[in-house]
Design a protein around this motif. Structure first.
Motif, short mmCIF file in Angstrom:
data_model
loop_
_atom_site.label_atom_id
_atom_site.label_comp_id
_atom_site.label_asym_id
_atom_site.label_seq_id
_atom_site.Cartn_x
_atom_site.Cartn_y
_atom_site.Cartn_z
N CYS A 190 0.84 -1.18 0.13
CA CYS A 190 -0.13 0.13 -0.18
C CYS A 190 1.01 1.14 -0.16
O CYS A 190 0.74 2.23 -0.71
N LYS A 191 1.94 1.27 0.71
CA LYS A 191 2.82 2.57 0.79
C LYS A 191 3.69 2.49 -0.52
O LYS A 191 3.91 3.58 -0.88
N ARG A 192 4.06 1.49 -1.10
CA ARG A 192 4.74 1.29 -2.14
C ARG A 192 3.82 2.02 -3.37
O ARG A 192 4.10 2.81 -4.34
N SER A 193 2.39 1.46 -3.45
CA SER A 193 1.66 2.14 -4.44
C SER A 193 1.30 3.42 -4.30
O SER A 193 1.29 4.24 -5.15
N GLY A 247 3.42 5.53 -2.99
CA GLY A 247 4.57 6.51 -3.41
C GLY A 247 4.75 6.55 -4.96
O GLY A 247 5.04 7.36 -5.46
N VAL A 248 4.40 5.41 -5.72
CA VAL A 248 4.35 5.52 -6.99
C VAL A 248 3.46 6.26 -7.62
O VAL A 248 3.46 7.17 -8.64
N LEU A 249 2.06 6.33 -7.14
CA LEU A 249 1.23 7.30 -7.38
C LEU A 249 1.34 8.69 -7.29
O LEU A 249 1.45 9.68 -7.95
N ILE A 250 1.99 9.06 -6.18
CA ILE A 250 2.71 10.55 -6.10
C ILE A 250 3.86 10.81 -6.81
O ILE A 250 3.83 11.91 -7.50
N GLY A 251 4.41 9.83 -7.14
CA GLY A 251 5.75 10.13 -7.91
C GLY A 251 5.07 10.15 -9.44
O GLY A 251 5.54 11.39 -10.23
N ALA A 252 4.11 9.61 -9.76
CA ALA A 252 3.46 9.55 -10.94
C ALA A 252 2.90 11.21 -11.21
O ALA A 252 3.03 11.79 -12.53
N LEU A 253 2.15 11.42 -10.54
CA LEU A 253 1.34 12.81 -10.46
C LEU A 253 2.54 14.02 -10.47
O LEU A 253 2.13 14.79 -11.18
N ALA A 254 3.66 14.01 -9.80
CA ALA A 254 4.66 14.84 -9.76
C ALA A 254 5.42 14.80 -11.19
O ALA A 254 5.65 15.97 -11.93
N VAL A 255 5.55 13.75 -11.67
CA VAL A 255 6.17 13.65 -13.08
C VAL A 255 5.00 14.40 -14.05
O VAL A 255 5.29 15.02 -14.96
N GLY A 256 3.88 14.06 -13.95
CA GLY A 256 2.73 14.55 -14.78
C GLY A 256 2.50 15.99 -14.86
O GLY A 256 2.18 16.60 -15.65
N MET A 257 2.91 16.42 -13.55
CA MET A 257 2.66 17.91 -13.26
C MET A 257 3.59 18.93 -13.96
O MET A 257 3.57 20.12 -14.00
#
Length: 100
Positions: free
Chosen positions: A4-7, A9-19
């Motif tokens: 859950c923590k890893r997922s 983290g991946v979601l936050i990273g994807a949002l940061a890259v997308g923004m």
């Protein structure tokens, strides 16, 4: 729990890259435009409508900031589309209506 923590983290990273590629929004001016700015915007809309220029879809705030940018660059000695990246019609209208 670890997945859950890893997922997350991946979601936050994807949002940061997308923004990172998102451009900032140009807002309309907060103060009422001066008579010179109104004339500039009116003429810019007429020219862009007649020439079917895609710059006609820009907001008043963006057109004004481009016009004032052209004036600032002119004062610094940079004139022309290659130097300012402002369309020639908008640059000429800025020189007529906005620049001191």
């Amino acid at each position: 729990m670890d997945t859950c923590k890893r997922s997350l983290g991946v979601l936050i990273g994807a949002l940061a890259v997308g923004m990172t590629g998102v451009q900032s929004a140009h807002a309309d001016p907060l103060v009422p435009p001066t008579p010179a700015e109104i004339s500039f915007l009116d003429q810019a809309r007429r020219v862009f409508a007649a020439s079917h220029n895609p710059a006609a879809f820009r907001s008043d705030g963006q057109l004004l900031s481009d016009g004032w940018y052209a004036c600032d660059k002119r004062a610094a000695g940079f004139v022309g589309t290659e130097a300012t990246l402002v369309t020639p019609a908008l640059t000429q209208l800025a020189f007529i209506y906005l620049c001191p």
